[in-house]
Design a protein around this motif. Sequence first.
Motif: not given
Length: 283
Positions: A150-154
């Motif tokens: 994953a290259y972005v997260g929450w």
Amino acid sequence: MIAITPAPAGPCVGIGWRQPHYETLLAERPALGFIEVHSENFFADGGITLAVLEAGREAYELSLHGVGLALGSAAGLDEAHLERLARLAARMQPRWVSDHACFARVGSGLHAADLLPIPFNDESLALMVAHVQQVQERLGRPMLVENISAYVGWAGDTLAEPEFFNELTRRSGCGLLLDVNNLFVNARNDGHVAEAAAAQAMRWVDALRPGSVGEIHLAGHCEREDGLVIDDHGSRVRDEVWRVYAHAQQRLGPLPTLIEWDTAVPELGVLLAEAGRARALQP
């Protein structure tokens, strides 16, 4: 809920079977524990591709690895997609059926055609459990769910990723398809140098619930000039990832292992060499 009996694990190694190697693999029949294909490439009800897959299934144990179920999508599962997967699994009787812990569907059928990261919280977990159970009920068998790169997260995640998968496997009865390259890639993109990233990936493995992992994936990755590390499945497995793999086998194994190679696909012998290295590291 139907009674679901997991397929047995064990110390075997397979490769992702891609189109450049269809003919060579069937002609040479190298010693492999299994082959894996992307499910969606064989959703047609007939034709040459399905005939090729049937020939491969006669020669080897088969794993169906999907990229389109979008198990974490709040919009729900695509019933037509699930039905095609169920027909393929019934016809091929694979050893494993798997997909990813991601979302891709939004609104009324719009699909991102990518593996987008899910939040790690109780609401997302409940959604994933429900969707995994829906798939397993339709297939009449357990599935494996893969952790993604994953290259972005929450913002506001409330569960550590291993804890999320521990609960997913416990509540749904599915298994984890542990991609150790993804663990390493995510750790690198968190800012860790290679050695520290490997150590972080090993701690991730150590946090898993015993007996929850059904298969391991290995692949190569690349590093861009800006420092971003990409899980591109386009090269040999890196040394640090091999160390994480050896740790996972000792901690969780012996477990079936797959060599993935999807871009810049080399000669079959290169994949077989990587499979041989994985086999040598199994306990």
